[in-house]
Design an enzyme around this catalytic site. Structure first.
Site: not given
Ligand SMILES: [Zn+2]
Length: 157
Positions: A46, A51, A90-91, A132-133, A136
């Site tokens: 995701g 991000q 998380c990226l 999660h997304e 963000h």
């Molecule tokens: Zn994330």
């Protein structure tokens, strides 16, 4: 098109409320494609627009199941049921993994890239990734919800 640079914590943009998308045009469609390429290259499931430095309510999820790429524009969670506790990363936090409690079932309303409103039901890992997304897009990071962090050997082992 090529992959975009992923914003790594700490960065103010990761902790802001993102604005809603009002224009559904070619720019949005291209952005989604670029976000997808970026996510795949980074081996993620995701990615949210903040991000990549864009504070708008745009996120994508693809956990590799039959749903394929899910475009979440202006998403909101209509229903949540149950709970699941599991590992999350998380990226924007390379190498960091923690245990996070999430709803096990969610019903989401969002818009697609053409602005069409749709609803989606998700369970298990897909529900986790979507929650999660969506977090963000409201400046909420998974680290705010971690109950314990994993050691590297727990993840690799
Ligand atoms: Zn994330």
């Amino acid at each position: 098109m090529s992959a975009l640079e992923i914003v790594v914590y700490p960065n103010d943009i990761l902790e802001k409320e993102c604005s809603k998308v009002t224009v559904f045009n070619l720019r949005l469609s291209k952005l989604l494609t670029q976000m997808y390429e970026t996510m795949v290259e980074a081996d993620g499931v995701g990615l949210a627009a903040p991000q990549i430095g864009i504070c708008e309510q745009i996120a994508i999820v693809d956990i590799g199941d039959d749903h394929g790429r899910i475009d979440l524009i202006n998403p909101s969670i209509l229903e949540m049921q149950g709970e699941q506790i599991g590992p999350e990363g998380c990226l924007s936090f390379p190498g960091l993994f923690g245990e996070v409690k999430r709803a096990d079932y969610i019903k989401v309303r969002a818009q697609n890239k053409r602005g069409k409103i749709y609803t989606l039901e998700a369970e298990g890992f897909l529900a986790r990734a979507i929650q999660h997304e969506i977090d963000h897009l409201h400046g909420v990071l998974f680290t705010a919800k971690v109950t314990r962090y994993y050691e590297n050997d727990e993840i690799e082992g």
